[in-house]
Design a protein around this motif. Structure first.
Motif, PDB file in Angstrom:
ATOM      1  N   VAL A  38      11.493   4.915   8.171  1.00  0.00           N
ATOM      2  CA  VAL A  38      10.173   5.258   8.704  1.00  0.00           C
ATOM      3  C   VAL A  38      10.327   6.016  10.011  1.00  0.00           C
ATOM      4  O   VAL A  38      11.084   5.621  10.895  1.00  0.00           O
ATOM      5  CB  VAL A  38       9.336   3.983   8.932  1.00  0.00           C
ATOM      6  N   ARG A  39       9.586   7.112  10.131  1.00  0.00           N
ATOM      7  CA  ARG A  39       9.543   7.884  11.375  1.00  0.00           C
ATOM      8  C   ARG A  39       8.094   8.157  11.726  1.00  0.00           C
ATOM      9  O   ARG A  39       7.261   8.376  10.859  1.00  0.00           O
ATOM     10  CB  ARG A  39      10.311   9.205  11.250  1.00  0.00           C
ATOM     11  N   ALA A  40       7.811   8.165  13.019  1.00  0.00           N
ATOM     12  CA  ALA A  40       6.481   8.505  13.537  1.00  0.00           C
ATOM     13  C   ALA A  40       5.386   7.673  12.887  1.00  0.00           C
ATOM     14  O   ALA A  40       4.329   8.181  12.525  1.00  0.00           O
ATOM     15  CB  ALA A  40       6.207   9.998  13.371  1.00  0.00           C
ATOM     16  N   ALA A  41       5.654   6.387  12.755  1.00  0.00           N
ATOM     17  CA  ALA A  41       4.637   5.481  12.206  1.00  0.00           C
ATOM     18  C   ALA A  41       3.586   5.186  13.266  1.00  0.00           C
ATOM     19  O   ALA A  41       3.884   5.115  14.462  1.00  0.00           O
ATOM     20  CB  ALA A  41       5.277   4.175  11.752  1.00  0.00           C
ATOM     21  N   ASP A  42       2.359   4.997  12.835  1.00  0.00           N
ATOM     22  CA  ASP A  42       1.360   4.445  13.729  1.00  0.00           C
ATOM     23  C   ASP A  42       1.643   2.960  13.890  1.00  0.00           C
ATOM     24  O   ASP A  42       2.075   2.282  12.951  1.00  0.00           O
ATOM     25  CB  ASP A  42      -0.046   4.671  13.184  1.00  0.00           C
ATOM     26  N   VAL A  43       1.394   2.450  15.105  1.00  0.00           N
ATOM     27  CA  VAL A  43       1.716   1.058  15.428  1.00  0.00           C
ATOM     28  C   VAL A  43       0.500   0.419  16.081  1.00  0.00           C
ATOM     29  O   VAL A  43      -0.104   1.003  16.991  1.00  0.00           O
ATOM     30  CB  VAL A  43       2.929   0.972  16.375  1.00  0.00           C
ATOM     31  N   VAL A  44       0.155  -0.764  15.611  1.00  0.00           N
ATOM     32  CA  VAL A  44      -0.889  -1.573  16.240  1.00  0.00           C
ATOM     33  C   VAL A  44      -0.249  -2.902  16.621  1.00  0.00           C
ATOM     34  O   VAL A  44       0.221  -3.641  15.750  1.00  0.00           O
ATOM     35  CB  VAL A  44      -2.089  -1.802  15.301  1.00  0.00           C
ATOM     36  N   GLY A  75       0.800  -1.213   0.000  1.00  0.00           N
ATOM     37  CA  GLY A  75       0.000   0.000   0.000  1.00  0.00           C
ATOM     38  C   GLY A  75       0.834   1.266   0.000  1.00  0.00           C
ATOM     39  O   GLY A  75       2.059   1.245   0.084  1.00  0.00           O
ATOM     40  N   ASP A  76       0.141   2.382  -0.085  1.00  0.00           N
ATOM     41  CA  ASP A  76       0.775   3.700  -0.101  1.00  0.00           C
ATOM     42  C   ASP A  76       0.098   4.599   0.934  1.00  0.00           C
ATOM     43  O   ASP A  76      -1.095   4.456   1.209  1.00  0.00           O
ATOM     44  CB  ASP A  76       0.639   4.342  -1.484  1.00  0.00           C
ATOM     45  N   GLY A  77       0.894   5.526   1.466  1.00  0.00           N
ATOM     46  CA  GLY A  77       0.367   6.460   2.447  1.00  0.00           C
ATOM     47  C   GLY A  77       1.180   6.408   3.719  1.00  0.00           C
ATOM     48  O   GLY A  77       2.273   5.826   3.763  1.00  0.00           O
ATOM     49  N   ARG A  96      -3.047   3.629   3.578  1.00  0.00           N
ATOM     50  CA  ARG A  96      -1.888   3.446   4.447  1.00  0.00           C
ATOM     51  C   ARG A  96      -0.871   2.502   3.798  1.00  0.00           C
ATOM     52  O   ARG A  96      -1.218   1.660   2.970  1.00  0.00           O
ATOM     53  CB  ARG A  96      -2.303   2.870   5.801  1.00  0.00           C
ATOM     54  N   ARG A  97       0.370   2.644   4.233  1.00  0.00           N
ATOM     55  CA  ARG A  97       1.431   1.709   3.864  1.00  0.00           C
ATOM     56  C   ARG A  97       1.577   0.731   5.028  1.00  0.00           C
ATOM     57  O   ARG A  97       2.046   1.095   6.102  1.00  0.00           O
ATOM     58  CB  ARG A  97       2.737   2.468   3.625  1.00  0.00           C
ATOM     59  N   ILE A  98       1.154  -0.492   4.825  1.00  0.00           N
ATOM     60  CA  ILE A  98       1.167  -1.492   5.888  1.00  0.00           C
ATOM     61  C   ILE A  98       2.539  -2.167   5.937  1.00  0.00           C
ATOM     62  O   ILE A  98       3.049  -2.656   4.919  1.00  0.00           O
ATOM     63  CB  ILE A  98       0.082  -2.554   5.663  1.00  0.00           C
TER      64      ILE A  98
END
Length: 247
Positions: free
Chosen positions: A80-86, A14-16, A43-45
Protein backbone atom coordinates in the motif's frame (compact mmCIF):
# COMPACT_ATOMS: atom_id res chain seq x y z
CA UNK A 1 -4.87 -12.89 8.68
CA UNK A 2 -2.47 -15.81 8.84
CA UNK A 3 -1.07 -15.28 5.34
CA UNK A 4 0.67 -12.11 6.46
CA UNK A 5 4.08 -12.00 8.10
CA UNK A 6 2.92 -9.10 10.27
CA UNK A 7 2.10 -10.25 13.82
CA UNK A 8 -0.83 -7.84 13.95
CA UNK A 9 -4.39 -9.00 13.59
CA UNK A 10 -5.86 -6.99 10.73
CA UNK A 11 -9.27 -6.89 9.10
CA UNK A 12 -9.28 -6.02 5.37
CA UNK A 13 -12.55 -5.47 3.58
CA UNK A 14 -13.84 -3.89 0.38
CA UNK A 15 -12.36 -2.69 -2.88
CA UNK A 16 -10.98 0.65 -3.98
CA UNK A 17 -8.41 3.09 -2.62
CA UNK A 18 -6.98 2.06 0.74
CA UNK A 19 -8.28 3.64 3.94
CA UNK A 20 -6.39 2.73 7.11
CA UNK A 21 -8.24 2.98 10.44
CA UNK A 22 -6.10 3.31 13.57
CA UNK A 23 -7.87 2.80 16.91
CA UNK A 24 -7.17 4.42 20.25
CA UNK A 25 -5.12 3.24 23.20
CA UNK A 26 -6.32 0.23 25.18
CA UNK A 27 -9.00 -0.72 22.65
CA UNK A 28 -9.04 -2.30 19.22
CA UNK A 29 -10.15 -1.85 15.64
CA UNK A 30 -13.75 -2.69 16.57
CA UNK A 31 -13.92 0.63 18.45
CA UNK A 32 -14.05 2.35 15.05
CA UNK A 33 -16.80 0.13 13.61
CA UNK A 34 -19.08 3.14 13.14
CA UNK A 35 -16.45 5.06 11.17
CA UNK A 36 -15.62 1.91 9.19
CA UNK A 37 -19.23 1.42 8.18
CA UNK A 38 -19.71 5.09 7.39
CA UNK A 39 -16.58 5.37 5.23
CA UNK A 40 -16.35 1.94 3.59
CA UNK A 41 -18.22 2.62 0.33
CA UNK A 42 -15.77 2.52 -2.58
CA UNK A 43 -12.77 1.90 -0.32
CA UNK A 44 -10.53 -0.94 0.82
CA UNK A 45 -10.62 -0.73 4.61
CA UNK A 46 -7.48 -1.83 6.47
CA UNK A 47 -8.09 -1.97 10.22
CA UNK A 48 -5.29 -3.45 12.37
CA UNK A 49 -5.30 -4.14 16.08
CA UNK A 50 -2.07 -2.63 17.38
CA UNK A 51 0.35 -4.77 19.41
CA UNK A 52 -1.07 -5.74 22.82
CA UNK A 53 -4.45 -4.42 21.68
CA UNK A 54 -7.58 -6.21 20.51
CA UNK A 55 -6.69 -9.56 18.97
CA UNK A 56 -2.98 -8.82 18.42
CA UNK A 57 -0.30 -10.32 20.67
CA UNK A 58 1.74 -8.48 23.27
CA UNK A 59 5.14 -8.14 21.58
CA UNK A 60 6.98 -6.74 24.60
CA UNK A 61 7.66 -3.07 23.99
CA UNK A 62 4.58 -0.86 23.88
CA UNK A 63 5.32 2.59 22.49
CA UNK A 64 4.14 4.99 19.82
CA UNK A 65 7.38 4.38 17.93
CA UNK A 66 6.85 0.60 17.92
CA UNK A 67 3.20 0.87 16.86
CA UNK A 68 4.02 3.34 14.08
CA UNK A 69 6.76 0.97 12.85
CA UNK A 70 4.31 -1.97 12.97
CA UNK A 71 1.78 0.03 10.95
CA UNK A 72 4.33 1.03 8.33
CA UNK A 73 5.60 -2.55 8.06
CA UNK A 74 2.04 -3.82 7.58
CA UNK A 75 1.38 -1.33 4.77
CA UNK A 76 4.72 -2.21 3.16
CA UNK A 77 3.79 -5.89 3.24
CA UNK A 78 0.40 -5.15 1.70
CA UNK A 79 2.06 -3.05 -1.00
CA UNK A 80 0.00 0.00 0.00
CA UNK A 81 1.21 3.48 -0.91
CA UNK A 82 -0.38 6.88 -0.29
CA UNK A 83 -3.26 5.43 1.69
CA UNK A 84 -5.70 7.71 3.42
CA UNK A 85 -5.43 7.29 7.19
CA UNK A 86 -7.96 7.99 9.93
CA UNK A 87 -6.59 7.69 13.47
CA UNK A 88 -8.31 8.34 16.77
CA UNK A 89 -6.48 9.37 19.97
CA UNK A 90 -3.36 7.14 20.13
CA UNK A 91 -4.19 6.14 16.55
CA UNK A 92 -4.00 9.80 15.55
CA UNK A 93 -0.55 10.06 17.11
CA UNK A 94 0.52 6.92 15.25
CA UNK A 95 -0.84 8.37 12.00
CA UNK A 96 1.12 11.60 12.51
CA UNK A 97 4.31 9.64 13.18
CA UNK A 98 3.84 7.56 10.03
CA UNK A 99 3.11 10.69 7.97
CA UNK A 100 6.28 12.28 9.32
CA UNK A 101 8.59 9.28 8.95
CA UNK A 102 7.10 7.54 5.90
CA UNK A 103 5.44 10.19 3.75
CA UNK A 104 5.17 7.69 0.89
CA UNK A 105 2.59 5.72 2.86
CA UNK A 106 0.12 8.50 3.69
CA UNK A 107 -2.09 10.32 1.22
CA UNK A 108 -4.49 12.25 3.44
CA UNK A 109 -4.61 11.99 7.24
CA UNK A 110 -7.44 12.57 9.70
CA UNK A 111 -6.07 12.92 13.26
CA UNK A 112 -8.96 12.76 15.74
CA UNK A 113 -8.42 13.80 19.37
CA UNK A 114 -4.65 13.46 18.98
CA UNK A 115 -1.86 15.39 20.67
CA UNK A 116 1.81 16.12 20.26
CA UNK A 117 4.48 16.33 22.94
CA UNK A 118 3.96 17.82 26.35
CA UNK A 119 6.33 17.56 29.28
CA UNK A 120 4.87 16.15 32.47
CA UNK A 121 3.96 17.54 34.94
CA UNK A 122 2.91 20.54 32.82
CA UNK A 123 -0.46 19.59 31.24
CA UNK A 124 -0.16 21.75 28.15
CA UNK A 125 -2.00 19.27 25.93
CA UNK A 126 -4.54 17.89 28.38
CA UNK A 127 -7.39 19.29 30.42
CA UNK A 128 -6.51 19.55 34.11
CA UNK A 129 -8.97 16.95 35.43
CA UNK A 130 -7.86 14.36 32.86
CA UNK A 131 -4.22 15.11 33.58
CA UNK A 132 -4.69 14.60 37.31
CA UNK A 133 -6.48 11.29 36.69
CA UNK A 134 -3.72 10.09 34.37
CA UNK A 135 -0.97 11.03 36.77
CA UNK A 136 -2.57 9.00 39.57
CA UNK A 137 -4.01 6.09 37.55
CA UNK A 138 -3.09 2.44 38.12
CA UNK A 139 -4.02 -0.78 36.36
CA UNK A 140 -6.97 -1.19 38.73
CA UNK A 141 -8.54 1.99 37.33
CA UNK A 142 -8.82 0.69 33.75
CA UNK A 143 -11.22 -2.16 33.03
CA UNK A 144 -10.44 -4.80 30.43
CA UNK A 145 -12.26 -3.84 27.19
CA UNK A 146 -15.47 -5.61 26.29
CA UNK A 147 -14.71 -8.74 24.28
CA UNK A 148 -11.08 -8.89 25.39
CA UNK A 149 -11.96 -11.23 28.26
CA UNK A 150 -12.88 -13.95 25.77
CA UNK A 151 -9.35 -14.04 24.36
CA UNK A 152 -7.04 -16.72 25.69
CA UNK A 153 -4.87 -15.40 28.50
CA UNK A 154 -6.12 -11.84 28.07
CA UNK A 155 -7.43 -11.43 31.60
CA UNK A 156 -4.19 -12.53 33.23
CA UNK A 157 -2.13 -10.36 30.89
CA UNK A 158 -4.27 -7.23 31.18
CA UNK A 159 -2.66 -5.64 34.30
CA UNK A 160 0.79 -5.83 32.70
CA UNK A 161 -0.52 -4.34 29.47
CA UNK A 162 -2.17 -1.49 31.39
CA UNK A 163 1.09 -0.77 33.20
CA UNK A 164 2.78 -0.35 29.81
CA UNK A 165 -0.09 1.77 28.49
CA UNK A 166 0.09 4.10 31.47
CA UNK A 167 3.86 4.45 31.12
CA UNK A 168 3.36 5.36 27.45
CA UNK A 169 0.54 7.83 28.16
CA UNK A 170 2.48 9.45 30.99
CA UNK A 171 5.52 9.79 28.74
CA UNK A 172 6.00 11.64 25.49
CA UNK A 173 4.42 10.74 22.14
CA UNK A 174 7.64 11.63 20.34
CA UNK A 175 6.23 14.13 17.88
CA UNK A 176 6.46 17.91 18.17
CA UNK A 177 4.92 20.98 16.57
CA UNK A 178 8.17 21.31 14.61
CA UNK A 179 7.63 17.78 13.27
CA UNK A 180 4.15 18.75 12.07
CA UNK A 181 5.71 21.48 9.95
CA UNK A 182 7.52 18.73 8.01
CA UNK A 183 4.38 16.77 7.12
CA UNK A 184 3.52 17.09 3.42
CA UNK A 185 0.21 15.25 3.52
CA UNK A 186 -3.03 17.19 3.96
CA UNK A 187 -4.20 16.75 7.56
CA UNK A 188 -7.63 17.22 9.12
CA UNK A 189 -7.49 17.76 12.86
CA UNK A 190 -10.83 16.84 14.42
CA UNK A 191 -11.75 17.03 18.10
CA UNK A 192 -14.68 17.57 20.43
CA UNK A 193 -15.16 20.92 22.10
CA UNK A 194 -15.03 19.06 25.45
CA UNK A 195 -12.21 16.75 24.42
CA UNK A 196 -9.53 15.47 26.80
CA UNK A 197 -7.07 17.29 24.53
CA UNK A 198 -7.33 21.03 25.07
CA UNK A 199 -8.78 22.92 22.11
CA UNK A 200 -5.83 25.33 22.29
CA UNK A 201 -3.48 22.40 21.75
CA UNK A 202 -5.46 21.13 18.75
CA UNK A 203 -5.42 24.67 17.32
CA UNK A 204 -1.65 24.86 17.74
CA UNK A 205 -1.28 21.57 15.84
CA UNK A 206 -3.47 22.90 13.05
CA UNK A 207 -1.48 26.13 12.79
CA UNK A 208 1.84 24.24 12.73
CA UNK A 209 0.86 21.97 9.82
CA UNK A 210 1.38 23.41 6.31
CA UNK A 211 -1.68 21.82 4.67
CA UNK A 212 -4.30 21.43 7.37
CA UNK A 213 -7.97 21.77 8.15
CA UNK A 214 -9.60 21.98 11.58
CA UNK A 215 -12.99 20.78 12.83
CA UNK A 216 -14.07 21.22 16.45
CA UNK A 217 -17.36 19.39 16.98
CA UNK A 218 -19.82 21.09 19.36
CA UNK A 219 -21.12 19.22 22.40
CA UNK A 220 -18.65 16.36 21.85
CA UNK A 221 -15.89 14.82 23.94
CA UNK A 222 -12.93 12.47 23.45
CA UNK A 223 -15.30 9.82 22.04
CA UNK A 224 -16.03 12.00 19.02
CA UNK A 225 -14.78 9.22 16.71
CA UNK A 226 -17.77 7.16 17.88
CA UNK A 227 -20.37 9.90 18.26
CA UNK A 228 -21.89 11.97 16.70
CA UNK A 229 -21.20 9.99 13.52
CA UNK A 230 -23.93 11.85 11.64
CA UNK A 231 -21.74 14.96 11.87
CA UNK A 232 -18.25 13.42 11.86
CA UNK A 233 -18.56 11.06 8.88
CA UNK A 234 -19.63 13.76 6.35
CA UNK A 235 -16.79 16.02 7.51
CA UNK A 236 -14.25 13.23 7.04
CA UNK A 237 -15.76 12.18 3.70
CA UNK A 238 -15.53 15.73 2.40
CA UNK A 239 -11.90 16.02 3.48
CA UNK A 240 -10.92 12.66 1.97
CA UNK A 241 -12.57 13.75 -1.28
CA UNK A 242 -10.16 16.69 -1.42
CA UNK A 243 -12.61 19.47 -0.63
CA UNK A 244 -11.21 22.70 0.77
CA UNK A 245 -12.89 25.57 2.55
CA UNK A 246 -16.30 25.69 4.24
CA UNK A 247 -19.19 23.65 2.84
Amino acid sequence: MSALRSPLHVEIDGDGPALVLLHGGGGGADDLAGLRDGLREGRRIIAPDQRAHGRSPDLGELSYAAMAADTAALLDELGVRAADVVGWSDGGIIGLRVARDRPDLVGRLVAISANVSWALPAPAAMREASFEWLRAATAADIEIPAGRAELTGAVDAWPGIVDKLLAMWQGDPGITLADLARIDAPVLYLAGDHDVVRNEHTLAMFEATPDAQLAIIPDADHWVAQRPLSIVVPIIERFLAGAAGPP
